[in-house]
Design a protein around this motif. Sequence first.
Motif, PDB file in Angstrom:
ATOM      1  N   ASN A 160      17.217  26.196   3.399  1.00  0.00           N
ATOM      2  CA  ASN A 160      16.154  25.430   3.932  1.00  0.00           C
ATOM      3  C   ASN A 160      16.249  23.735   3.670  1.00  0.00           C
ATOM      4  OD1 ASN A 160      14.000  25.027   5.662  1.00  0.00           O
ATOM      5  ND2 ASN A 160      12.591  24.999   3.845  1.00  0.00           N
ATOM      6  N   VAL A 161      17.608  23.451   4.207  1.00  0.00           N
ATOM      7  CA  VAL A 161      17.835  21.934   3.956  1.00  0.00           C
ATOM      8  C   VAL A 161      18.274  21.486   5.369  1.00  0.00           C
ATOM      9  CG1 VAL A 161      18.351  22.189   1.567  1.00  0.00           C
ATOM     10  CG2 VAL A 161      20.287  22.555   3.184  1.00  0.00           C
ATOM     11  N   PRO A 162      18.286  19.934   5.497  1.00  0.00           N
ATOM     12  CA  PRO A 162      18.960  19.404   6.664  1.00  0.00           C
ATOM     13  C   PRO A 162      20.534  19.657   6.789  1.00  0.00           C
ATOM     14  CG  PRO A 162      17.642  17.983   5.355  1.00  0.00           C
ATOM     15  CD  PRO A 162      17.699  18.992   4.602  1.00  0.00           C
ATOM     16  N   MET A 163      21.097  19.738   7.970  1.00  0.00           N
ATOM     17  CA  MET A 163      22.613  19.991   7.809  1.00  0.00           C
ATOM     18  C   MET A 163      23.491  18.753   8.682  1.00  0.00           C
ATOM     19  SD  MET A 163      24.697  23.049   9.818  1.00  0.00           S
ATOM     20  CE  MET A 163      24.493  22.800  11.606  1.00  0.00           C
ATOM     21  N   ILE A 164      24.268  18.054   8.057  1.00  0.00           N
ATOM     22  CA  ILE A 164      25.110  16.961   8.420  1.00  0.00           C
ATOM     23  C   ILE A 164      26.314  17.704   8.903  1.00  0.00           C
ATOM     24  CG2 ILE A 164      26.057  14.878   7.934  1.00  0.00           C
ATOM     25  CD1 ILE A 164      24.120  14.216   6.124  1.00  0.00           C
TER      26      ILE A 164
END
Length: 505
Positions: A160-164
Amino acid sequence: MGTATLRVVSLIATVFVLMAFVVENGSGSRILAIFPSPANSHQIVFRAIVKGLLERGHHVTMMGTDPIETDNPNITQIDWSFAHKIIVENIDVAKLRQENCKTLTISKQLLHVTEMFVRAEMNHPDVQQLIRNAGDEQFDVLIVEYFQMTPFFAFAELFNVPMIGVTSIDSISQAHEVVGNVVNPVIHPEISHKFSVNLNFFQRIDALLTKIFIDHILFPGEFAKYDEIIEQNFGSNMSKSYELMNRVDFLMTNVEPAMGFIRPIVPQAIQLGFLHIEPPKPLPTDLQQYLDRSRHGVIYFSLGTLIRSSSVNAKNTKIFLDAFKSLKYDQDLLAHSNVKLFVTQGGQQSMEEAVDRHVPMVVIPFNFDQFGNGDKVVERGIGKSIWMERLTTDGLRQAILEVIENKKYKRNIERLGKLIRDQPMRPVDKAVWWTEYVIRHQGASHYRYKPAQMPAWQYHYYDVVAFLLAVTALLIAALGYAVRRFYRFLAGHRWFSTQVKQKAL
């Protein structure tokens, strides 16, 4: 209060300010980095980003095929170096290209091998343990190589983290499309094409049909395979490939606009380029002396890390040897003032190194983006490009002599190198700053270009065009019907019939 006390208080205040600055800028964040492609030319770019993050004090868990040699305690590495063997044993792109295999055939084989190493990397015991113990781990962001290898994107949803998304070369069209960058197959053909600029009519047809084939046949087939891998490793509740592809919060593409990689892009994406470039290190003494003693200068010849010398067939090997033997130049290393020319396959990183060191090029492209890179070298006036199937001893010798003896190539590449260096910060610092930005704001949804998620028929207003065409067709049909009825009405009148018969006589 004494002077000494004031100094102590001032020092303590300074330390607190610095600590606050470090915390504010995201230092000490926990970053998961996944780079699955077993190619050194890709990995040197990704390693540069990771090193930049480590220098900022971040904690990095990295899965990659080329581990970083470091004693930094802030990095945990999962070693996928075995994936290189999968590539070597199952595909030889240079050999296939010299056998005149079609690009589609090579692409399909490469996609098959990609599936093989993706499955092997996902099955690594440390990866499986990370998945099983996901509840015990916490990350602030996922940085992942953003091609079509969607099973690795699932880690963003798992934690559940942002994706770069990050690429070592230009992004594929699907990646540009996801964030909303301009994607026009005629203006920006797929990187697998041999043509990239000034397309003729038939090439434009080819580019459009290729885009349709990739979007509606090739990638759906690949995504079906990857969906199976996703379910096997993350369970049936995990999102599928298309949803995971669209989950990206920010896209970093490793291309430099001044090199010719120009397209309108949205705020959710940035262009970097030259990420892996560092100041030249001193050469070994014997090599330095060898280069210094060369009377006529040297030619540096390298086909990159993916082209094995054993893959070059006897015919082309003879062309290279005969061409070099007929010249007065030696052949060895770049980054030395005595290097006059770089003969290269046109890989992204090789091209960037030549520009940074101000060495003109002769490009002999083998595959994929190398043809487009060769076009950019010619377009920028910093070298020549010769396709492998058109390679001859005389043609190669003439290209080499033209680039060395015509000083415009050297002047152009010096000017281009200076343009690229004239930036407010190093590319790696820019990549790190935006990573920390995404961490600070827990994503970059405020930059998301929502129309990018619209169906293509709406985004390109095909429905509106179809409606207007239908209305126009109905109006033309109605007008035609009215004319016919009016003519029949007049034909029924005795006076009109008499007039027509008299004119006929």
